[in-house]
Design a protein around this motif. Sequence first.
Motif, PDB file in Angstrom:
ATOM      1  N   ILE A 273       0.837  -1.208   0.000  1.00  0.00           N
ATOM      2  CA  ILE A 273       0.000   0.000   0.000  1.00  0.00           C
ATOM      3  C   ILE A 273       0.868   1.253   0.000  1.00  0.00           C
ATOM      4  CG2 ILE A 273      -1.709   1.331   1.294  1.00  0.00           C
ATOM      5  CD1 ILE A 273      -2.793  -1.204  -0.079  1.00  0.00           C
ATOM      6  N   VAL A 274       1.936   1.246   0.800  1.00  0.00           N
ATOM      7  CA  VAL A 274       2.839   2.399   0.841  1.00  0.00           C
ATOM      8  C   VAL A 274       3.522   2.583  -0.509  1.00  0.00           C
ATOM      9  CG1 VAL A 274       4.971   3.313   1.858  1.00  0.00           C
ATOM     10  CG2 VAL A 274       3.221   2.289   3.319  1.00  0.00           C
ATOM     11  N   SER A 275       3.911   1.481  -1.143  1.00  0.00           N
ATOM     12  CA  SER A 275       4.578   1.586  -2.449  1.00  0.00           C
ATOM     13  C   SER A 275       3.641   2.187  -3.488  1.00  0.00           C
ATOM     14  CB  SER A 275       5.084   0.219  -2.901  1.00  0.00           C
ATOM     15  OG  SER A 275       4.012  -0.662  -3.161  1.00  0.00           O
ATOM     16  N   ILE A 276       2.372   1.788  -3.461  1.00  0.00           N
ATOM     17  CA  ILE A 276       1.392   2.364  -4.391  1.00  0.00           C
ATOM     18  C   ILE A 276       1.218   3.854  -4.104  1.00  0.00           C
ATOM     19  CG2 ILE A 276      -1.054   2.360  -5.061  1.00  0.00           C
ATOM     20  CD1 ILE A 276      -1.008  -0.697  -4.570  1.00  0.00           C
ATOM     21  N   GLY A 277       1.175   4.207  -2.823  1.00  0.00           N
ATOM     22  CA  GLY A 277       1.067   5.626  -2.467  1.00  0.00           C
ATOM     23  C   GLY A 277       2.260   6.428  -2.963  1.00  0.00           C
ATOM     24  N   LEU A 278       3.458   5.843  -2.845  1.00  0.00           N
ATOM     25  CA  LEU A 278       4.672   6.515  -3.336  1.00  0.00           C
ATOM     26  C   LEU A 278       4.595   6.727  -4.847  1.00  0.00           C
ATOM     27  CD1 LEU A 278       7.673   7.457  -3.003  1.00  0.00           C
ATOM     28  CD2 LEU A 278       8.310   5.072  -3.461  1.00  0.00           C
ATOM     29  N   ILE A 279       4.217   5.673  -5.573  1.00  0.00           N
ATOM     30  CA  ILE A 279       4.136   5.757  -7.037  1.00  0.00           C
ATOM     31  C   ILE A 279       3.091   6.795  -7.447  1.00  0.00           C
ATOM     32  CG2 ILE A 279       3.501   4.469  -9.122  1.00  0.00           C
ATOM     33  CD1 ILE A 279       4.642   1.956  -7.628  1.00  0.00           C
ATOM     34  N   ALA A 280       1.940   6.798  -6.765  1.00  0.00           N
ATOM     35  CA  ALA A 280       0.885   7.767  -7.082  1.00  0.00           C
ATOM     36  C   ALA A 280       1.351   9.194  -6.795  1.00  0.00           C
ATOM     37  CB  ALA A 280      -0.375   7.444  -6.284  1.00  0.00           C
ATOM     38  N   PHE A 281       2.054   9.387  -5.676  1.00  0.00           N
ATOM     39  CA  PHE A 281       2.548  10.728  -5.329  1.00  0.00           C
ATOM     40  C   PHE A 281       3.536  11.239  -6.377  1.00  0.00           C
ATOM     41  CE2 PHE A 281       6.034  13.182  -3.374  1.00  0.00           C
ATOM     42  CZ  PHE A 281       5.332  14.329  -3.028  1.00  0.00           C
ATOM     43  N   LEU A 282       4.494  10.380  -6.764  1.00  0.00           N
ATOM     44  CA  LEU A 282       5.484  10.802  -7.744  1.00  0.00           C
ATOM     45  C   LEU A 282       4.849  10.999  -9.126  1.00  0.00           C
ATOM     46  CD1 LEU A 282       8.538   8.604  -6.691  1.00  0.00           C
ATOM     47  CD2 LEU A 282       8.299  11.084  -6.458  1.00  0.00           C
ATOM     48  N   THR A 283       3.837  10.206  -9.437  1.00  0.00           N
ATOM     49  CA  THR A 283       3.112  10.415 -10.691  1.00  0.00           C
ATOM     50  C   THR A 283       2.437  11.778 -10.676  1.00  0.00           C
ATOM     51  OG1 THR A 283       2.735   8.041 -11.006  1.00  0.00           O
ATOM     52  CG2 THR A 283       1.266   9.538 -12.174  1.00  0.00           C
ATOM     53  N   TYR A 284       1.791  12.112  -9.565  1.00  0.00           N
ATOM     54  CA  TYR A 284       1.129  13.409  -9.454  1.00  0.00           C
ATOM     55  C   TYR A 284       2.129  14.555  -9.613  1.00  0.00           C
ATOM     56  CZ  TYR A 284      -1.007  17.517  -7.370  1.00  0.00           C
ATOM     57  OH  TYR A 284      -1.450  18.799  -7.154  1.00  0.00           O
ATOM     58  N   THR A 285       3.273  14.471  -8.928  1.00  0.00           N
ATOM     59  CA  THR A 285       4.254  15.553  -9.038  1.00  0.00           C
ATOM     60  C   THR A 285       4.763  15.689 -10.474  1.00  0.00           C
ATOM     61  OG1 THR A 285       6.114  14.109  -8.425  1.00  0.00           O
ATOM     62  CG2 THR A 285       4.996  15.283  -6.643  1.00  0.00           C
ATOM     63  N   ASN A 286       4.843  14.562 -11.186  1.00  0.00           N
ATOM     64  CA  ASN A 286       5.289  14.628 -12.576  1.00  0.00           C
ATOM     65  C   ASN A 286       4.241  15.238 -13.501  1.00  0.00           C
ATOM     66  OD1 ASN A 286       8.032  13.231 -13.516  1.00  0.00           O
ATOM     67  ND2 ASN A 286       7.366  12.219 -11.645  1.00  0.00           N
ATOM     68  N   THR A 287       2.977  15.125 -13.135  1.00  0.00           N
ATOM     69  CA  THR A 287       1.937  15.768 -13.957  1.00  0.00           C
ATOM     70  C   THR A 287       1.966  17.282 -13.799  1.00  0.00           C
ATOM     71  OG1 THR A 287       0.200  15.650 -12.252  1.00  0.00           O
ATOM     72  CG2 THR A 287       0.425  13.754 -13.749  1.00  0.00           C
ATOM     73  N   ARG A 288       2.658  17.770 -12.778  1.00  0.00           N
ATOM     74  CA  ARG A 288       2.710  19.223 -12.524  1.00  0.00           C
ATOM     75  C   ARG A 288       3.763  19.916 -13.378  1.00  0.00           C
ATOM     76  NH1 ARG A 288      -1.675  20.762 -10.821  1.00  0.00           N
ATOM     77  NH2 ARG A 288      -0.743  22.616  -9.862  1.00  0.00           N
ATOM     78  N   GLY A 289       4.523  19.153 -14.145  1.00  0.00           N
ATOM     79  CA  GLY A 289       5.525  19.760 -15.017  1.00  0.00           C
ATOM     80  C   GLY A 289       6.903  19.190 -14.786  1.00  0.00           C
ATOM     81  N   VAL A 290       7.735  19.277 -15.806  1.00  0.00           N
ATOM     82  CA  VAL A 290       9.042  18.637 -15.753  1.00  0.00           C
ATOM     83  C   VAL A 290      10.024  19.379 -14.842  1.00  0.00           C
ATOM     84  CG1 VAL A 290      10.098  19.828 -17.719  1.00  0.00           C
ATOM     85  CG2 VAL A 290      10.735  17.460 -17.217  1.00  0.00           C
ATOM     86  N   LYS A 291       9.802  20.665 -14.626  1.00  0.00           N
ATOM     87  CA  LYS A 291      10.748  21.421 -13.790  1.00  0.00           C
ATOM     88  C   LYS A 291      10.741  20.943 -12.349  1.00  0.00           C
ATOM     89  CE  LYS A 291      11.083  25.663 -16.542  1.00  0.00           C
ATOM     90  NZ  LYS A 291      10.930  27.130 -16.559  1.00  0.00           N
ATOM     91  N   GLY A 292       9.543  20.703 -11.794  1.00  0.00           N
ATOM     92  CA  GLY A 292       9.465  20.190 -10.432  1.00  0.00           C
ATOM     93  C   GLY A 292      10.078  18.807 -10.321  1.00  0.00           C
ATOM     94  N   SER A 293       9.800  17.970 -11.330  1.00  0.00           N
ATOM     95  CA  SER A 293      10.376  16.619 -11.358  1.00  0.00           C
ATOM     96  C   SER A 293      11.892  16.685 -11.448  1.00  0.00           C
ATOM     97  CB  SER A 293       9.812  15.841 -12.554  1.00  0.00           C
ATOM     98  OG  SER A 293       8.409  15.794 -12.497  1.00  0.00           O
ATOM     99  N   LYS A 294      12.383  17.676 -12.194  1.00  0.00           N
ATOM    100  CA  LYS A 294      13.829  17.844 -12.346  1.00  0.00           C
ATOM    101  C   LYS A 294      14.484  18.101 -10.993  1.00  0.00           C
ATOM    102  CE  LYS A 294      15.402  21.901 -13.577  1.00  0.00           C
ATOM    103  NZ  LYS A 294      15.765  23.092 -14.387  1.00  0.00           N
ATOM    104  N   TRP A 295      13.877  18.963 -10.201  1.00  0.00           N
ATOM    105  CA  TRP A 295      14.478  19.280  -8.902  1.00  0.00           C
ATOM    106  C   TRP A 295      14.463  18.072  -7.973  1.00  0.00           C
ATOM    107  CZ3 TRP A 295      17.712  22.920  -8.262  1.00  0.00           C
ATOM    108  CH2 TRP A 295      17.621  24.095  -9.025  1.00  0.00           C
ATOM    109  N   ILE A 296      13.355  17.310  -7.983  1.00  0.00           N
ATOM    110  CA  ILE A 296      13.301  16.087  -7.180  1.00  0.00           C
ATOM    111  C   ILE A 296      14.419  15.148  -7.603  1.00  0.00           C
ATOM    112  CG2 ILE A 296      11.976  13.974  -6.750  1.00  0.00           C
ATOM    113  CD1 ILE A 296       9.433  15.660  -6.901  1.00  0.00           C
TER     114      ILE A 296
END
Length: 495
Positions: A154-177
């Motif tokens: 469940i935690v792994s799915i939450g992690l994947i969903a969170f990172l997917t969401y941050t990636n939908t916000r644009g590549v610049k935020g993903s770049k900093w992560i």
Amino acid sequence: MAEQSSTFKPSLGLWDGTMLVAGSMIGSGIFIVSADITRNVGSAGWLIGVWLITGFMTLTAALSYGELSAMFPKAGGQYVYLKESYNPLVAFLYGWSFFSVIQTGTIAAVGVAFSKFAAYLLPVLSEDNKLFSLQTGVDACGNATYFSVSAAQIVSIGLIAFLTYTNTRGVKGSKWIQNIFTSTKLLSLFGLIVAGFFAFNADVWNANWQNAWVATKATLIDACNPSTGFNITPIAGTALMGGIAAAMVGSVFSSDAWNNVTFIAGEIKNPQRNIGLSLFLGTLIVTVIYVSTNLMYISVLPLETLAHVEKDRIAVAAANIIFGNAGTVVIALMIMISTFGCDNGLILSGARVYYTMAKDGVFFKKAGTLNKNAVPAWALWAQCAVAAILCLSGRYGDLLDMVSFIVVIFYVLTIIGIFILRKKMPDAERPYKAFGYPILPAIYVIMGISFCVLLIIYKPEFTWPGLIIACIGIPLYYIAVASNKKSNNTDTTEI
């Protein structure tokens, strides 16, 4: 309705590309897989040799891909190279395998690794904390088998969903992560290596290197009762080659995903130059770190311990020697940082392949659209859904056993594509040409084919499932093509 963008925005430089290469490669494998490698080859020399062979193959492939990335600097990377070298069907089979197991299975496995090591800090997150369990049958040893859902899943799915969401916000935020987490884990690994060499044990080191090139293989005396111990048998000749190939399953998996930067070529500044350079720099950094980490392991851990440590957690065993009781927490934090950054890179890059497939009419149409942040949000969420299913299936470990085989097949095909394109497109612009061509690419092809053939002979269970999944893509391709033609005819009629 949210405004959509029609094109990718080039916003990633050389440093960003290098961090994506290194960050996508380093997940949890380097902390674990050397135990299985040692069981397959049984000596310090061959342990380091397996990592050196894998590093050589990875660097050679990366240098060869530089030519292809400079010729076709657009989103999709390897999918595009296969389509240009061969035909759309071969490219689709790669894209289908990528979507069904290669990328999504790796995302799932890395996510679960994050949760497993987070459980060292918060035991409630452990894979042993079953939230739901249902008996499904009995295995070959007579033990009951279950479909279960654990807190770790469940935690792994939450992690994947969170990172997917941050990636939908644009590549610049993903770049900093990506940059922050990759830099942190590189520095942490470097610190672990240095600390390990300060804890150098001359007696352990000398004992490990006493028979450095005498290869052995460890097999369970009773597969249904691991407590009975292992049979240790010497291996040489073709058996040694088979052992090396089996050992390389782990090192190849740990070194995979280096090509992810090619998938986001549409978002790289000056891609003709920066993709090739980031491939070389990223793979070189990781290869040096991986070999150094294994040298550190054999400087503090006896081979017997290294091969049979509990749950293959070599890094934990080494850290407990280096840092004492705090070692477990140190490694848990390192792996959480490592897997968090690794999953971010995998999620970021993978969706660009599905976007390109959709543009070619062989994937879901919505995957070929960009949101207002100029990222393929629908493709990202589709990838998230498949990865989540693989997390829940509990079969991600089995899926990854075959990833190395199917991945190397496609790498070999792609590098052969360099030779094909030199003949097919002799006058095409090549801002960068494959280093060492034709010798180094040919060596990679020979080594890659040898690896796959040896696995077919000695570890068929690692091969046929991957081939079946890839072949399922053949009817799916023709269904997609027919559906695309029908859709185009309908659109034309309506016009």
